[in-house]
Design a protein around this motif. Structure first.
Motif, PDB file in Angstrom:
ATOM      1  N   VAL A 270       0.866  -1.105   0.064  1.00 19.82           N
ATOM      2  CA  VAL A 270       0.151   0.002  -0.082  1.00 19.82           C
ATOM      3  C   VAL A 270       0.784   1.344  -0.139  1.00 19.82           C
ATOM      4  N   SER A 271       0.758   1.936  -1.030  1.00 25.34           N
ATOM      5  CA  SER A 271       1.647   3.264  -1.192  1.00 25.34           C
ATOM      6  C   SER A 271       0.882   4.254  -2.136  1.00 25.34           C
ATOM      7  N   PHE A 272       1.127   5.675  -1.566  1.00 18.51           N
ATOM      8  CA  PHE A 272       0.430   6.573  -2.502  1.00 18.51           C
ATOM      9  C   PHE A 272       1.536   7.404  -3.147  1.00 18.51           C
ATOM     10  N   GLY A 273       2.659   6.990  -3.602  1.00 23.39           N
ATOM     11  CA  GLY A 273       3.492   7.986  -4.239  1.00 23.39           C
ATOM     12  C   GLY A 273       4.569   8.423  -3.603  1.00 23.39           C
ATOM     13  N   SER A 274       5.140   9.422  -4.067  1.00 27.65           N
ATOM     14  CA  SER A 274       6.214  10.206  -3.501  1.00 27.65           C
ATOM     15  C   SER A 274       5.645  11.108  -2.673  1.00 27.65           C
ATOM     16  N   GLY A 275       4.322  11.753  -2.727  1.00 25.13           N
ATOM     17  CA  GLY A 275       3.878  12.958  -2.221  1.00 25.13           C
ATOM     18  C   GLY A 275       2.449  12.642  -1.951  1.00 25.13           C
ATOM     19  N   GLY A 276       1.786  11.607  -2.238  1.00 21.98           N
ATOM     20  CA  GLY A 276       0.305  11.414  -2.051  1.00 21.98           C
ATOM     21  C   GLY A 276      -0.032  11.463  -0.541  1.00 21.98           C
ATOM     22  N   ALA A 277      -0.920  12.141  -0.067  1.00 23.32           N
ATOM     23  CA  ALA A 277      -1.408  12.119   1.317  1.00 23.32           C
ATOM     24  C   ALA A 277      -2.925  12.102   1.231  1.00 23.32           C
ATOM     25  N   LEU A 278      -3.385  11.113   2.354  1.00 22.42           N
ATOM     26  CA  LEU A 278      -5.066  10.948   2.704  1.00 22.42           C
ATOM     27  C   LEU A 278      -5.413  12.079   3.686  1.00 22.42           C
ATOM     28  N   SER A 279      -6.608  12.236   3.923  1.00 23.91           N
ATOM     29  CA  SER A 279      -7.008  13.090   4.759  1.00 23.91           C
ATOM     30  C   SER A 279      -6.852  12.282   6.031  1.00 23.91           C
ATOM     31  N   SER A 280      -7.086  12.917   7.465  1.00 15.33           N
ATOM     32  CA  SER A 280      -6.871  11.898   8.559  1.00 15.33           C
ATOM     33  C   SER A 280      -7.788  11.013   8.832  1.00 15.33           C
ATOM     34  N   GLN A 281      -9.231  11.204   8.330  1.00 13.36           N
ATOM     35  CA  GLN A 281     -10.372  10.659   8.430  1.00 13.36           C
ATOM     36  C   GLN A 281     -10.170   9.207   7.728  1.00 13.36           C
ATOM     37  N   GLN A 282      -9.653   9.687   6.399  1.00 13.72           N
ATOM     38  CA  GLN A 282      -9.534   8.557   5.406  1.00 13.72           C
ATOM     39  C   GLN A 282      -8.409   7.444   5.939  1.00 13.72           C
ATOM     40  N   MET A 283      -7.442   8.168   6.414  1.00 12.47           N
ATOM     41  CA  MET A 283      -6.530   7.326   6.659  1.00 12.47           C
ATOM     42  C   MET A 283      -6.692   6.199   7.907  1.00 12.47           C
ATOM     43  N   ILE A 284      -7.808   6.790   8.698  1.00 11.16           N
ATOM     44  CA  ILE A 284      -8.050   5.691   9.932  1.00 11.16           C
ATOM     45  C   ILE A 284      -8.881   4.809   9.122  1.00 11.16           C
ATOM     46  N   GLU A 285      -9.901   5.277   8.210  1.00 10.52           N
ATOM     47  CA  GLU A 285     -10.793   4.173   7.525  1.00 10.52           C
ATOM     48  C   GLU A 285      -9.738   3.098   6.863  1.00 10.52           C
ATOM     49  N   LEU A 286      -8.801   3.513   6.176  1.00  7.81           N
ATOM     50  CA  LEU A 286      -7.877   2.363   5.326  1.00  7.81           C
ATOM     51  C   LEU A 286      -7.373   1.688   6.388  1.00  7.81           C
ATOM     52  N   ALA A 287      -6.963   2.384   7.467  1.00  5.42           N
ATOM     53  CA  ALA A 287      -6.221   1.292   8.498  1.00  5.42           C
ATOM     54  C   ALA A 287      -7.294   0.312   9.090  1.00  5.42           C
ATOM     55  N   TRP A 288      -8.558   0.810   9.207  1.00  6.79           N
ATOM     56  CA  TRP A 288      -9.722  -0.212   9.604  1.00  6.79           C
ATOM     57  C   TRP A 288      -9.873  -1.297   8.568  1.00  6.79           C
ATOM     58  N   GLY A 289      -9.896  -0.862   7.410  1.00  5.50           N
ATOM     59  CA  GLY A 289     -10.082  -1.465   6.365  1.00  5.50           C
ATOM     60  C   GLY A 289      -9.133  -2.706   5.942  1.00  5.50           C
ATOM     61  N   LEU A 290      -7.826  -2.269   6.233  1.00  6.99           N
ATOM     62  CA  LEU A 290      -6.697  -3.315   6.159  1.00  6.99           C
ATOM     63  C   LEU A 290      -6.849  -4.474   7.297  1.00  6.99           C
ATOM     64  N   GLU A 291      -7.382  -3.757   8.529  1.00  8.21           N
ATOM     65  CA  GLU A 291      -7.269  -4.786   9.449  1.00  8.21           C
ATOM     66  C   GLU A 291      -8.472  -5.675   9.376  1.00  8.21           C
ATOM     67  N   LEU A 292      -9.685  -5.059   8.959  1.00  6.56           N
ATOM     68  CA  LEU A 292     -10.738  -5.995   8.939  1.00  6.56           C
ATOM     69  C   LEU A 292     -10.653  -7.187   7.835  1.00  6.56           C
ATOM     70  N   SER A 293      -9.689  -6.919   6.732  1.00  6.64           N
ATOM     71  CA  SER A 293      -9.390  -7.752   5.454  1.00  6.64           C
ATOM     72  C   SER A 293      -8.786  -8.878   5.944  1.00  6.64           C
ATOM     73  N   GLN A 294      -7.952  -8.894   7.112  1.00  8.20           N
ATOM     74  CA  GLN A 294      -7.136  -9.796   7.595  1.00  8.20           C
ATOM     75  C   GLN A 294      -6.105 -10.285   6.535  1.00  8.20           C
ATOM     76  N   GLN A 295      -5.693  -9.113   5.432  1.00 13.69           N
ATOM     77  CA  GLN A 295      -4.562  -9.657   4.690  1.00 13.69           C
ATOM     78  C   GLN A 295      -3.327  -9.011   5.078  1.00 13.69           C
ATOM     79  N   LYS A 296      -2.474  -9.687   4.928  1.00 15.25           N
ATOM     80  CA  LYS A 296      -0.962  -9.114   5.102  1.00 15.25           C
ATOM     81  C   LYS A 296      -0.576  -7.985   4.304  1.00 15.25           C
ATOM     82  N   PHE A 297      -0.055  -7.198   4.774  1.00 19.65           N
ATOM     83  CA  PHE A 297       0.390  -6.032   4.161  1.00 19.65           C
ATOM     84  C   PHE A 297       1.655  -5.340   4.614  1.00 19.65           C
ATOM     85  N   VAL A 298       2.285  -4.509   3.582  1.00 15.38           N
ATOM     86  CA  VAL A 298       3.246  -3.316   3.787  1.00 15.38           C
ATOM     87  C   VAL A 298       2.772  -2.043   3.360  1.00 15.38           C
ATOM     88  N   TRP A 299       2.603  -1.165   4.379  1.00 19.16           N
ATOM     89  CA  TRP A 299       1.855   0.213   4.144  1.00 19.16           C
ATOM     90  C   TRP A 299       2.921   1.318   4.450  1.00 19.16           C
TER      91      TRP A 299
END
Ligand code: UDP
Length: 471
Positions: A270-299
């Motif tokens: 999981v990566s959004f390039g050299s300068g890509g930034a998510l909003s704080s809320q979106q970042m929290i949502e993404l973290a939860w999405g990854l955790e719920l997926s139970q998929q192994k990741f590098v973020w």
């Protein structure tokens, strides 16, 4: 340097996403065509592994043009493209003096998308000049056709009811237009239009793509009369991609060592390039999405940006590795310690994507990241943020079938954790995901063929070198 050796300068505008393809192009020309290369950059970041690698090579010199202060020319509303244009404009005297003081006459100057204002300097020194268009042929076609669209379109492009028809290309949904076209009253749009005019004064355009990937569009760029209207004069088009990064691996870093221990194609990167930034809320949502997926990741985690995500790009610094984990949900790191690796700010993306444990890439679809994913046969979850990334996401999902994308545009609406969880599961663990992966693997082979001796991009690069020599 012997007297028959060609000398080519390549200019990169600020930003790692601009500098990296320029460095790779320089390396290819120096290594495979024995050309002396001078890289001109006004980027402030000097610690890229590529820079360190290339500094040791005999045919390559990297010159940092003195950086410029544009703070008095901008305000908080100044968009990234306008800022890039201003930076290059202000740096022109510095660039001119570097070129004027070169010991060896330049045979050609190649500039990236935002470097076209250097044109008068190339003309003054009578040097052959090329633009290196670092995105897709589709984005180039839109770009070239913009002069025509500008004349015939009333109102905002984003308000159009019908997709935009670009000759030789898939129609483009108004929602997916490039950022500079989102607001025709912004200075960024006018700078973009100026850029398209400047392109027409060059001797040729290089694109980081290949015939098998974008054959129809490349053909249209070369021969479609309507598209050529935008160019005024037909320009040679050189599809020389995919440009492949080769970084010397001196040691296997922590991420690679962790990947070494994982199962084949089991990791989502999981990566959004050299300068890509998510909003704080979106970042929290993404973290939860990854955790719920139970998929192994590098973020690769960067600090969130609640303002214009565009502006995070120029502030980014690839070498900054301060911890940025305070933005993640409480307890996330502990709960996911056995399933994921969170890397602050920057990771060796190409090494990660080429690792056999990586089976998917959630990406902002910057063109370099897109090409790196495809050349490693890695399917994607397309999460476009800015620039031309929505177009890239549309191409990856609808045309090439190597990605899935959220139902909402991440720049407009929050992508919810359940949807993220669902996308991850589809890509990594279903029949649909398997078929997407197979398509990505076919493109890997097609990319290798394009680059091998006699392949389309190999030949295109040879033609470019021949053209420089003849001029
Ligand atoms: N990159 C990297 N490590 C990171 C983030 C980015 O090596 O942690 C590299 C990536 O491999 C790519 C470039 O930076 O070559 C980013 O370019 P891209 O066009 O994908 O996006 P941009 O950063 O310009 O938005």
């Amino acid at each position: 340097m012997d007297s028959t050796q060609l000398h080519v300068a390549i200019f990169s505008s600020p930003g790692m996403g601009h500098l990296i393809p320029v460095l790779v192009l320089g390396n290819q020309l120096a290594t495979h065509h024995n050309i002396k290369i001078t890289i001109l950059t006004i980027t402030t970041n000097s610690s890229s592994p590529e820079i360190e690698f290339l500094k040791k090579k005999k045919n390559i010199e990297i010159i940092h043009v003195p950086s410029v202060d544009i703070s008095h020319l901008i305000d908080s509303n100044t968009k990234v493209l306008t800022q890039l244009r201003l930076m290059v404009r202000e740096a022109l005297p510095g660039i001119r003096s570097v070129i004027a003081s070169m010991n060896h006459r330049l045979d050609a100057l190649i500039v990236d998308i935002f470097g076209t204002q250097i044109l008068p300097i190339a003309q003054e020194f009578n040097i052959a000049k090329y633009v290196f268009h670092t995105t897709s042929a589709w984005a180039l076609a839109l770009f070239i056709y913009l002069q025509v669209l500008d004349q015939k379109t009333e109102g905002e492009y984003v308000d159009l009811k019908q997709p935009l028809e670009i000759p030789g290309c898939k129609a483009l949904r108004p929602d997916d237009v490039v950022d500079p076209m989102m607001d025709r009253s912004d200075q960024q749009y006018h700078e973009y239009l100026k850029l398209t005019i400047e392109y027409t004064c060059f001797d040729g355009i290089l694109i980081n793509t290949w015939e098998d990937l974008e054959g129809e569009t490349i053909k249209a760029l070369r021969s479609n009369e309507k598209l050529q209207q935008g160019l005024k004069v037909p320009l040679p088009i050189y599809p020389i991609g995919p440009l492949r990064r080769t970084v010397e691996i001196t040691e296997r870093d922590e991420v690679i060592q962790w990947l070494d221990k994982q199962n084949y194609e089991s990791i989502l990167f999981v990566s959004f390039g050299s300068g890509g930034a998510l909003s704080s809320q979106q970042m929290i949502e993404l973290a939860w999405g990854l955790e719920l997926s139970q998929q192994k990741f590098v973020w690769v985690v960067r600090p969130p940006s609640d303002g214009d995500p565009d502006n995070a790009y120029l502030k980014s610094n690839g070498s900054d590795t301060r911890g940025t984990f305070e933005y993640l949900p409480e307890g996330f790191l502990t709960r996911t310690k056995d399933m994921g690796l969170v890397v602050p700010m920057w990771a060796n993306q190409v090494e990660i994507l080429s690792h056999s444990s990586v089976g998917g890439f959630m990406s902002h679809c910057g063109w370099n990241s897109t090409v790196e994913s495809l050349t490693n046969g890695v399917p994607m979850i397309a999460w476009p943020l800015h620039a031309e990334q929505k177009m890239n996401a549309a191409m990856l999902t609808e045309e090439l079938g190597v990605a899935i994308r959220p139902a909402v545009l991440p720049t407009k609406k929050m992508v919810k954790r359940e949807e993220i969880q669902g996308m991850v599961r589809i890509l990594m663990d279903t029949k649909e995901g398997k078929s997407i992966r197979e398509k990505a693997k076919k493109l890997k082979i097609s990319a290798e063929n394009a680059l091998s001796e006699g392949g389309s991009s190999y030949n295109s690069m040879c033609e470019l070198v021949k053209d420089i020599r003849t001029r």
